[in-house]
Design a protein around this motif. Structure first.
Motif, PDB file in Angstrom:
ATOM      1  N   ARG A 149       0.845  -1.184   0.000  1.00  0.00           N
ATOM      2  CA  ARG A 149       0.000   0.000   0.000  1.00  0.00           C
ATOM      3  C   ARG A 149       0.886   1.242   0.000  1.00  0.00           C
ATOM      4  O   ARG A 149       1.926   1.265   0.654  1.00  0.00           O
ATOM      5  N   THR A 150       0.448   2.256  -0.706  1.00  0.00           N
ATOM      6  CA  THR A 150       1.201   3.505  -0.741  1.00  0.00           C
ATOM      7  C   THR A 150       0.805   4.366   0.449  1.00  0.00           C
ATOM      8  O   THR A 150      -0.362   4.738   0.576  1.00  0.00           O
ATOM      9  N   GLY A 155       5.353  -0.564   1.173  1.00  0.00           N
ATOM     10  CA  GLY A 155       4.967   0.541   0.303  1.00  0.00           C
ATOM     11  C   GLY A 155       5.922   1.698   0.464  1.00  0.00           C
ATOM     12  O   GLY A 155       6.795   1.703   1.338  1.00  0.00           O
TER      13      GLY A 155
END
Length: 311
Positions: A63-64, A306
């Motif tokens: 996930r960013t 991320g």
């Protein structure tokens, strides 16, 4: 020598550097799994009985992280030998003693400002001055400013406005306003204005950062694994010129150990651009492999949570 096999994943264009995503070769992956299982069994034996065990089989989501500033409150160097175990409450916002009570105050003044993370840290090397127990100043390091700000407790509200670029957002109509038939807030309430800000100068420290989550009261897995990872950083002399610190909860304690790297990307007149890289399932025996690959602009996919560029 073990080789890391590149995956077919694209390089991350959002980074200032060009990182290549790679995966462990099959043979080395099997060796890693055995080492991970063995280490987790040993660490779980050290955990309180009520703590969920560390599971090396859990898969990391990619996930960013969505933020543009990271505010780090520096723990005093002489108040607690292990503040991440003793002084940091499960929720840091409930800490009532200095300097940790500044976190809830700062957060309250920031309101719903998006994109600002706030954590406590405890420095593990001496590249930056740390506050003393009776220090009248509260020390905040702000990324990507790369500056240490010494703030009086009475100036936290001004500092929050400074962090938030001094803009006071217009209040929105409440549901009661809507029921009362208001079409808009009064002009004096909804005007967006800039405060006369105190210009906090700060002291610049241009170094990379290695931050290891160790918030024991939030989750004992992080609190136990952090000492092993810090020892591995020192014993293996990994990123010896970076600031090394233990950080409060950064999410994902089921993925312990969690490590955040901030890597400066220096260009002429653009010194404060850096890459933020988040990793999980970092154990003492695989930390060196992770760091060596980062040095070669490679990200091991099995450990990658991320990342994002900041400037």
């Amino acid at each position: 020598m073990l080789r890391i096999m590149p995956r077919t994943l694209p390089q991350r264009a959002l980074f200032h550097r060009s990182f290549e995503r790679v995966s462990l070769p099959e043979l080395h992956s099997a060796i890693q799994e055995d080492q991970n299982t063995c280490y987790c069994q040993k660490l779980n034996a050290r955990l309180p009985s009520a703590t969920d065990p560390l599971d090396s089989q859990i898969k990391l989501p990619h996930r960013t992280p969505n933020y543009n500033k990271h505010v780090l409150l520096l723990s005093p160097g002489d108040k607690f030998s292990e503040p991440w175990k003793l002084a940091w409450n499960h929720n840091l916002d409930t800490n009532l003693t200095r300097p940790y009570n500044a976190i809830s105050k700062l957060r309250s003044f920031l309101g719903n400002s998006p994109g600002i993370l706030i954590n406590a840290i405890h420095l593990q090397n001496e590249f930056m001055p740390r506050p003393t127990e009776n220090d009248e100043w509260i020390h905040f390091f702000v990324i990507p400013d790369m500056k240490l700000y010494r703030i009086k407790e009475t100036d936290i509200e001004k500092f929050a406005s400074f962090l938030n670029e001094g803009v006071v957002q217009a209040p929105k109509l409440s549901f009661q306003d809507y029921l009362g038939g208001k079409a808009k807030a009064p002009e004096q309430d909804r005007e967006i204005h800039h405060q006369n800000l105190t210009k906090f100068q700060g002291e610049t420290f241009l170094r990379d950062w290695s931050l290891v989550c160790g918030h024991y009261k939030r989750d004992a897995k992080c609190g136990e694994i952090v000492t092993d990872i810090i020892t591995a950083f020192r014993d293996e002399k990994l990123f010896p010129e970076s600031n090394l610190a233990i950080i409060s909860h950064v999410g994902g304690h089921v993925f312990a150990g969690n490590v955040i790297f901030y890597k400066l990307f220096n260009k002429e007149n653009e010194r404060n651009k850096l890459d933020s890289l988040w990793f999980g399932k970092v154990y003492p025996h695989n930390l060196k492999l992770l760091c060596q690959n980062l040095e070669n602009k490679k990200i091991i996919d099995e450990m990658y949570r991320g990342g994002i560029s900041m400037n």
